[in-house]
Design an enzyme around this catalytic site. Structure first.
Site, PDB file in Angstrom:
ATOM      1  CB  SER A  17      -1.049  -0.041   1.286  1.00 43.83           C
ATOM      2  OG  SER A  17      -1.993  -0.918   1.100  1.00 43.83           O
ATOM      3  CB  THR A  62      -4.356  -4.415   6.649  1.00 43.84           C
ATOM      4  OG1 THR A  62      -4.335  -5.509   5.950  1.00 43.84           O
ATOM      5  CG2 THR A  62      -3.001  -4.353   7.410  1.00 43.84           C
ATOM      6  CE  LYS A  66      -8.882  -5.538   6.114  1.00 45.73           C
ATOM      7  NZ  LYS A  66      -9.105  -6.179   4.824  1.00 45.73           N
ATOM      8  CG  ASP A 102     -11.033  -5.145   1.735  1.00 46.43           C
ATOM      9  OD1 ASP A 102     -10.078  -4.719   1.013  1.00 46.43           O
ATOM     10  OD2 ASP A 102     -11.229  -5.600   2.967  1.00 46.43           O
ATOM     11  CB  ALA A 126     -18.091 -18.262   5.857  1.00 44.53           C
ATOM     12  N   GLY A 127     -15.287 -15.772   6.019  1.00 41.52           N
ATOM     13  CA  GLY A 127     -14.741 -14.713   6.908  1.00 41.52           C
ATOM     14  C   GLY A 127     -14.926 -13.250   6.184  1.00 41.52           C
ATOM     15  CG  ASN A 149     -16.177 -21.600   5.705  1.00 40.08           C
ATOM     16  OD1 ASN A 149     -15.275 -21.023   5.302  1.00 40.08           O
ATOM     17  ND2 ASN A 149     -16.462 -21.577   6.924  1.00 40.08           N
ATOM     18  CE1 TYR A 214       0.047  -8.026  -2.844  1.00 43.15           C
ATOM     19  CE2 TYR A 214      -2.360  -8.015  -1.907  1.00 43.15           C
ATOM     20  CZ  TYR A 214      -0.787  -7.662  -1.671  1.00 43.15           C
ATOM     21  OH  TYR A 214      -0.397  -6.689  -0.695  1.00 43.15           O
ATOM     22  N   GLY A 235      -5.546 -11.830  -7.147  1.00 43.49           N
ATOM     23  CA  GLY A 235      -5.827 -10.759  -6.408  1.00 43.49           C
ATOM     24  C   GLY A 235      -5.448  -9.433  -6.541  1.00 43.49           C
ATOM     25  CD  GLN A 242      -7.445  -1.959  -0.975  1.00 52.40           C
ATOM     26  OE1 GLN A 242      -8.057  -1.412  -0.159  1.00 52.40           O
ATOM     27  NE2 GLN A 242      -6.057  -2.069  -1.103  1.00 52.40           N
TER      28      GLN A 242
END
Length: 275
Positions: A17, A62, A66, A102, A126-127, A149, A214, A235, A242
């Protein structure tokens, strides 16, 4: 006065970032800086108040902060509320608003790959990432979104929250040919020896298989999908989009996302292909 921005997380040294946002500031002649701030969980509140006191103009969040950042903020965007997670914070004076870019970042990446995409979508996981992507897909008009999941109850809870469907991993494996898009949102694939989140034996050729990881650019999941004749999406696009949405919220400027995808793909040792 020079503005400054940051990304907080633990760990944070690996984050791309700062590189990305500094490039964008330079390209648009914006007098600003963007720095990584290593923040352990017990330091979060102290770091947050210190950044606000020192006049930060905005920051990204991050892992693992979050969810933990939410009680410290004044307002939440509806997407952040739905996802129960924040990855971008903006300031209006001293008042803060938490956003989550995101999911929208992933959908922008997906639509850049294939603008006319339609059909049934399977989300693996499912996170927090899966939750953001699932809600963003629904918002973008994808009516048939199914969640699978390892812990089925978590898939059911996410599906119920977004009025979607849930299936077990085994049922998902057997019915893969029904889905036009398969999205891998778990951490499986960060290491070569971790295997796959599910078997791709029944995936149909031509299916779009996406992984939100990614680095590496080509995960074991994407390699297996490619071997089955699927089209693939890593990714890097989600990461760039994002970040671009956050950049737009902070500066009002829309950066060149395609150029950044090329730069980061090559920086990570990949070959850029114009989509």
């Amino acid at each position: 006065m020079k503005k400054w921005y940051a990304v907080i997380g633990d760990p944070i040294g690996h984050s791309l970032s700062p590189f990305m946002h500094e490039q964008w500031f330079e390209e648009h002649n914006i007098d600003a800086a963007y720095i990584p701030v290593h923040t352990e969980p017990f330091e979060l509140e102290k770091v947050f108040h210190a950044m606000r006191t020192l006049g930060i103009s905005g920051f990204n969040v991050t892992l693992p902060h979050k969810q933990a950042i939410i009680p410290l903020l004044d307002n939440l965007d509806e997407t952040a509320i739905a996802m129960s997670a924040v990855n971008t914070v903006t300031f209006n004076g001293k008042r803060t608003t938490g956003w989550n870019t995101d999911g929208d970042g992933f959908v922008r990446s997906l639509m850049a790959k294939q603008p006319d995409l339609e059909g049934k979508v399977l989300v693996i996981g499912a996170g927090g990432a899966a939750r953001g992507i699932a809600f963003a897909l629904k918002k973008a008009g994808f009516d048939s979104v199914t969640i699978t999941n390892r812990t089925f109850r978590r898939a059911e809870e996410l599906a119920e929250a977004m009025n979607g469907n849930a299936v077990t991993l085994r049922d998902a494996e057997l019915s893969l040919a029904e889905f036009s898009t398969i999205i891998q949102t778990t951490s499986v694939g960060l290491a070569e020896d971790e295997g796959l989140p599910l078997s791709l034996d029944h995936a149909a050729a031509g299916t779009l298989a996406a992984d939100i990881i990614y680095n590496p650019l080509e995960t074991p999941f994407l390699k297996a999908a490619e071997a089955k004749g699927c089209r693939t999406l890593n990714g890097i696009g989600m990461f760039v989009y994002q970040g671009a949405i956050a950049f737009e919220k902070w500066t009002g400027v829309s950066p060149d996302t395609e150029k950044m995808i090329r730069i980061l793909t090559e920086k990570l040792g990949g070959t850029y292909v114009n989509r």
